[in-house]
Structures are given as structure tokens and as C-alpha cells.
Scaffold this active site. Structure first.
Site, PDB file in Angstrom:
ATOM      1  N   GLU A   3      16.643  23.799 -21.354  1.00 26.55           N
ATOM      2  CA  GLU A   3      17.035  25.205 -21.327  1.00 26.55           C
ATOM      3  C   GLU A   3      16.897  25.795 -19.926  1.00 26.55           C
ATOM      4  O   GLU A   3      17.766  26.545 -19.468  1.00 26.55           O
ATOM      5  CB  GLU A   3      16.172  26.007 -22.306  1.00 26.55           C
ATOM      6  CG  GLU A   3      16.309  25.564 -23.755  1.00 26.55           C
ATOM      7  CD  GLU A   3      15.245  24.560 -24.159  1.00 26.55           C
ATOM      8  OE1 GLU A   3      14.784  24.627 -25.303  1.00 26.55           O
ATOM      9  OE2 GLU A   3      14.880  23.697 -23.306  1.00 26.55           O
ATOM     10  N   ARG A   7      13.925  -2.132 -25.664  1.00 22.52           N
ATOM     11  CA  ARG A   7      12.680  -2.108 -24.879  1.00 22.52           C
ATOM     12  C   ARG A   7      12.612  -0.848 -24.017  1.00 22.52           C
ATOM     13  O   ARG A   7      11.579  -0.189 -23.937  1.00 22.52           O
ATOM     14  CB  ARG A   7      12.605  -3.322 -23.948  1.00 22.52           C
ATOM     15  CG  ARG A   7      12.301  -4.641 -24.590  1.00 22.52           C
ATOM     16  CD  ARG A   7      12.163  -5.697 -23.495  1.00 22.52           C
ATOM     17  NE  ARG A   7      12.142  -7.052 -24.029  1.00 22.52           N
ATOM     18  CZ  ARG A   7      12.146  -8.146 -23.280  1.00 22.52           C
ATOM     19  NH1 ARG A   7      12.190  -8.031 -21.954  1.00 22.52           N
ATOM     20  NH2 ARG A   7      12.116  -9.341 -23.840  1.00 22.52           N
ATOM     21  N   TRP A  36      17.052 -20.411 -25.718  1.00 24.62           N
ATOM     22  CA  TRP A  36      17.356 -19.114 -26.301  1.00 24.62           C
ATOM     23  C   TRP A  36      18.155 -19.310 -27.576  1.00 24.62           C
ATOM     24  O   TRP A  36      19.138 -20.059 -27.580  1.00 24.62           O
ATOM     25  CB  TRP A  36      18.143 -18.268 -25.317  1.00 24.62           C
ATOM     26  CG  TRP A  36      17.417 -17.992 -24.035  1.00 24.62           C
ATOM     27  CD1 TRP A  36      17.575 -18.622 -22.851  1.00 24.62           C
ATOM     28  CD2 TRP A  36      16.405 -16.997 -23.829  1.00 24.62           C
ATOM     29  NE1 TRP A  36      16.741 -18.097 -21.896  1.00 24.62           N
ATOM     30  CE2 TRP A  36      16.012 -17.081 -22.492  1.00 24.62           C
ATOM     31  CE3 TRP A  36      15.804 -16.049 -24.635  1.00 24.62           C
ATOM     32  CZ2 TRP A  36      15.042 -16.255 -21.945  1.00 24.62           C
ATOM     33  CZ3 TRP A  36      14.844 -15.226 -24.112  1.00 24.62           C
ATOM     34  CH2 TRP A  36      14.479 -15.340 -22.777  1.00 24.62           C
ATOM     35  N   ARG A  55      14.833  -5.436 -17.720  1.00 22.57           N
ATOM     36  CA  ARG A  55      15.552  -5.923 -16.551  1.00 22.57           C
ATOM     37  C   ARG A  55      17.068  -5.753 -16.669  1.00 22.57           C
ATOM     38  O   ARG A  55      17.753  -5.663 -15.670  1.00 22.57           O
ATOM     39  CB  ARG A  55      15.245  -7.420 -16.325  1.00 22.57           C
ATOM     40  CG  ARG A  55      13.781  -7.728 -16.144  1.00 22.57           C
ATOM     41  CD  ARG A  55      13.516  -9.203 -15.873  1.00 22.57           C
ATOM     42  NE  ARG A  55      13.944 -10.076 -16.957  1.00 22.57           N
ATOM     43  CZ  ARG A  55      13.243 -10.292 -18.070  1.00 22.57           C
ATOM     44  NH1 ARG A  55      12.089  -9.671 -18.253  1.00 22.57           N
ATOM     45  NH2 ARG A  55      13.689 -11.108 -19.012  1.00 22.57           N
ATOM     46  N   GLY A  62       5.804 -13.032 -32.923  1.00 21.60           N
ATOM     47  CA  GLY A  62       6.148 -14.054 -33.886  1.00 21.60           C
ATOM     48  C   GLY A  62       6.000 -13.575 -35.317  1.00 21.60           C
ATOM     49  O   GLY A  62       5.767 -12.392 -35.592  1.00 21.60           O
ATOM     50  N   HIS A  85      12.652  21.757 -18.397  1.00 16.49           N
ATOM     51  CA  HIS A  85      13.241  21.483 -19.699  1.00 16.49           C
ATOM     52  C   HIS A  85      14.746  21.751 -19.662  1.00 16.49           C
ATOM     53  O   HIS A  85      15.271  22.363 -18.721  1.00 16.49           O
ATOM     54  CB  HIS A  85      12.571  22.344 -20.767  1.00 16.49           C
ATOM     55  CG  HIS A  85      11.194  21.897 -21.119  1.00 16.49           C
ATOM     56  ND1 HIS A  85      10.495  22.386 -22.195  1.00 16.49           N
ATOM     57  CD2 HIS A  85      10.379  20.981 -20.542  1.00 16.49           C
ATOM     58  CE1 HIS A  85       9.308  21.805 -22.268  1.00 16.49           C
ATOM     59  NE2 HIS A  85       9.217  20.946 -21.270  1.00 16.49           N
ATOM     60  N   THR A  92       2.328 -15.583 -29.004  1.00 18.24           N
ATOM     61  CA  THR A  92       3.639 -15.534 -28.364  1.00 18.24           C
ATOM     62  C   THR A  92       3.501 -15.698 -26.854  1.00 18.24           C
ATOM     63  O   THR A  92       4.311 -16.380 -26.208  1.00 18.24           O
ATOM     64  CB  THR A  92       4.342 -14.204 -28.691  1.00 18.24           C
ATOM     65  OG1 THR A  92       4.506 -14.092 -30.105  1.00 18.24           O
ATOM     66  CG2 THR A  92       5.695 -14.113 -28.020  1.00 18.24           C
ATOM     67  N   GLU A 135       7.905  -7.284 -30.197  1.00 16.98           N
ATOM     68  CA  GLU A 135       8.556  -8.587 -29.982  1.00 16.98           C
ATOM     69  C   GLU A 135       7.463  -9.632 -30.102  1.00 16.98           C
ATOM     70  O   GLU A 135       6.802  -9.961 -29.111  1.00 16.98           O
ATOM     71  CB  GLU A 135       9.243  -8.653 -28.620  1.00 16.98           C
ATOM     72  CG  GLU A 135      10.496  -7.813 -28.524  1.00 16.98           C
ATOM     73  CD  GLU A 135      11.384  -8.206 -27.357  1.00 16.98           C
ATOM     74  OE1 GLU A 135      11.490  -9.422 -27.066  1.00 16.98           O
ATOM     75  OE2 GLU A 135      11.960  -7.300 -26.738  1.00 16.98           O
TER      76      GLU A 135
END
Length: 372
Positions: free
Chosen positions: A59, A191, A177, A214, A295, A57, A203, A293
Site C-alpha cells: 500500500e 525450495r 537422477w 540454484r 527419504g 508494504h 538422506t 526433501e
């Protein structure tokens, strides 16, 4: 020093602790993002940030860096030090053993196993404790973790790319696009910080997306989850390639999927997937943030049932007209009084496109905060 006092010097070191915590934005899940700075006589003697579950952690790393200089120091931590044995030993005990004189934390840990007990343990050991410094910033950094602990479900963020007139696809269904490369690259940031990317079978059939990360550097890929009530998505779809894919259906056993694809049946009794049950399952799997992500159908259904907390909307400077496909399918909205109000958090430009961050203006939208 009283807990309510927040001098400027404390603010500066807490900002540094939060900046360190943000380094774990893509990697810490299911743990929260935490940073720690150890300061003695105004000088930083050690700092650290939590990178991934099972590892040290923040700390512990800061104490390791400080060594003997930790004795008498002030620890600035973006989240209350833990007080229980989990994947690692309790950080509150480590701070006590190191002889730290004061601990300033941004917010209490919403985990019921901690929830103030870590601070109580520090006080009982004679350590001065202050809490609440930059709490809103700390909460924003860990909205998913707070949501899972307090509401029993992840923080749900839905992303859409549309034209200025609110169309996500042309009448023929083409949508790649709408936005430019800068906006798409920014979308990969959202993402990357999520535990799972959620989409719909429609979709997958229409666009065959990969929905992996990516465009930004990350050591962890989120799960890719397809909601497909009748299991009609093709087994050769890109989203099913490789490990980390999950298909959620309504009881229709899918065929022809790769062996690496996990499957889950969550029927709602009406031939669809029970979305509430899915979010509870995500919480059981320790998913903090879900990135949608999909429709207009799935996204609209999630909004209509009150499951969406935040919208990431990209708008391209073009028009598609009345025959273009709309952003959300929201049944039941007949008049203006039924509209769903949003609170705009931020507006930014990426290339020629604009990104709007907005939250559903309901009290349930922000766990542990003031939703207004």
C-alpha cells in the site's frame, strides 16, 4: 457499494493486485505476499508489492507512486491493510491520510494483531470497504502465513521423485537422477518459496545433497535443516557448507561440524526428534513454509503424525520393481480402510516427467479454508 457486490471491474483490478503479490513469492517471508493497485476513474494511478520484511508494504509503495492522485481513488489490496506498528507504520492509517475513498481487499489478515481491525479503522474514517473478493486465491498465495497465524505451525510441503511404480531408489540406494532436468528445475521453485528445506541425516549420508536454490533466481536462500537424532551426518557434508544450516538432534551432541552450523536438541523421550516440537520451533522463528526433501522414513513419520499438508510428487516414466525402495514408510496401515485419502490439486508435465500436487484430505490441511 455493499460489501457483497463484486462487479467485473473489481475482479480485474484484484487479479492485478494478486499478480503483483506473487512477485514476492520467494522474498517476503516472514511477512505475507501482498499487492496493491490504486485506481481513480477507471485508471491505475499507482501500484506496488511487498518485497521483503522491513521494507515498504504494498500500500505504501502504491500510494507513493500515485501521489496526489490517490485522493478519491479505490485501493485493491490482496490482504487487509495492517493497523499496527511493526517493522513499518500502519497501512490503514496511510490510506486514510491519503484520502482514499474505497478499499477492496481479498481477505482479512489472520494475524491476531490485525484480524479485521484494519478494515474497522477504514470504515470508521468514512472509507467504503469490501472484503472477500478472490479470497481463495489470496489464501493460496499465503498458506504458510495463514497456517502460522491460525495453527501455530508452518505449512508443510513434502516433495518426492519416484518411478511410475512408486520407487524412489534402486535396491542399492542409488536415486540420482530418477527424474529429468525439467522436473528438477521445477523442484527448485518449491525450495525457493520455502523458509526452510528439511531433510534427514540418512538422506545426507546417502546422497550428500546441497538442498539450496540454484535453478531459479532468488535473493534469499532458505534454511537447510537436517533431522539427525544421533547426529551421525558427516561434518564435511555439502548441506553444512556456509551459513543457514541447522542440525536438529535428540540430545547426542554432534562433533566435527563447521562453526556456522546451528544446533538444536529436541528429544522426544524415545531416542528420536520430537517433530511436533520442531514445527512449533519453526513457527517461533517465523517460518511460514517448510519444504521436505527426505527419504521414506522422515517423510512417512511426518505424514503419519499429521504434519504434512501438501505433497509435490514427480513421477518418471520408468519402473524399478519390487526390490526398489518405496516412497513412504507408514506404520499402522494394514487394510484399505486405513488408507490416507488425498485430494489432487493439479497434474502437470515437465519434460518426460509428471508432477502431481496433492493435499491430505483432512480438515486440518487448509487453515482458514474449506478442506472438505
Amino acid at each position: 457499494m455493499p460489501d457483497t457486490v463484486t462487479p467485473e471491474i473489481d475482479l480485474g483490478f484484484m487479479r492485478r493486485a494478486l499478480a503483483l503479490a506473487e512477485k514476492g513469492l520467494y522474498s517476503t517471508s516472514p511477512n505475507p505476499r501482498v499487492g496493491c493497485v490504486l485506481v481513480r476513474e477507471g485508471v491505475v494511478v499507482g501500484e506496488g508489492w511487498h518485497e521483503r520484511a522491513g521494507e515498504a508494504h504494498a500500500e505504501a509503495l502504491a500510494l507513493r507512486a500515485a501521489g496526489a492522485a490517490a485522493r478519491g481513488a479505490t485501493a485493491y489490496v490482496s490482504l487487509e491493510p495492517c493497523c499496527h506498528f511493526g517493522r513499518t507504520p500502519p497501512c490503514s492509517d496511510a490510506l486514510i491520510a491519503a484520502g482514499v475513498a474505497r478499499v477492496v481487499c481479498a481477505m482479512e489478515d489472520p494475524n491476531p494483531q490485525v484480524a479485521g481491525v484494519g478494515l474497522q479503522r477504514l470504515r470508521a474514517a468514512g472509507i467504503a470497504v469490501a472484503s472477500g473478493l478472490l479470497a481463495d486465491r489470496a489464501r493460496e498465495l499465503n498458506l504458510g502465513f495463514v497456517s502460522r497465524m491460525q495453527r501455530g505451525r508452518p505449512w508443510v510441503r513434502a516433495k518426492m521423485a519416484a518411478t511410475v511404480d512408486g520407487r524412489i531408489a534402486a535396491p542399492d540406494g542409488s536415486s540420482q537422477w530418477i527424474t529429468g532436468p525439467e522436473a528438477r528445475r521445477d523442484g527448485h521453485h518449491w525450495r525457493a518459496r520455502a523458509c526452510a528445506v528439511l531433510t534427514a541425516g540418512g538422506t545426507v549420508r546417502a546422497d550428500d545433497p546441497r538442498l539450496d536454490v540454484r535453478e531459479v533466481a532468488t535473493t534469499r536462500q532458505p534454511w537447510r535443516v537436517v533431522v539427525d537424532a544421533h547426529a551421525q551426518a558427516p561434518g564435511a557434508a555439502k548441506i553444512f557448507c556456509g551459513p543457514g544450516a541447522l542440525l536438529v538432534h535428540a540430545g547426542h551432541a554432534p562433533e566435527g561440524l563447521p562453526d556456522t552450523v546451528a544446533m538444536l536438541a529436541l528429544p522426544d523421550g524415545r531416542g528420536k526428534v520430537d517433530l511436533g516440537a520442531l514445527l512449533r520451533e519453526f513457527a517461533r522463528r517465523e517460518f511460514n513454509e517448510i519444504h521436505v526433501e527426505a527419504g521414506a522414513g522422515l517423510t512417512g513419520a511426518l505424514i503419519a503424525e499429521g504434519w504434512v499438508d501438501e505433497l509435490v510428487l514427480y513421477f518418471a516414466p520408468c519402473l524399478l520393481g519390487d526390490r526398489g525402495r518405496g516412497m513412504f514408510s507408514l506404520p499402522g496401515i494394514e487394510t484399505l480402510v486405513d488408507r490416507l485419502p488425498l485430494r489432487i490439486q493439479e497434474v502437470s508435465q515437465f519434460g518426460t516427467d509428471w508432477r502431481v500436487l496433492a493435499r491430505l484430505a483432512t480438515a486440518a490441511s487448509e487453515p482458514g479454508g474449506n478442506a472438505g
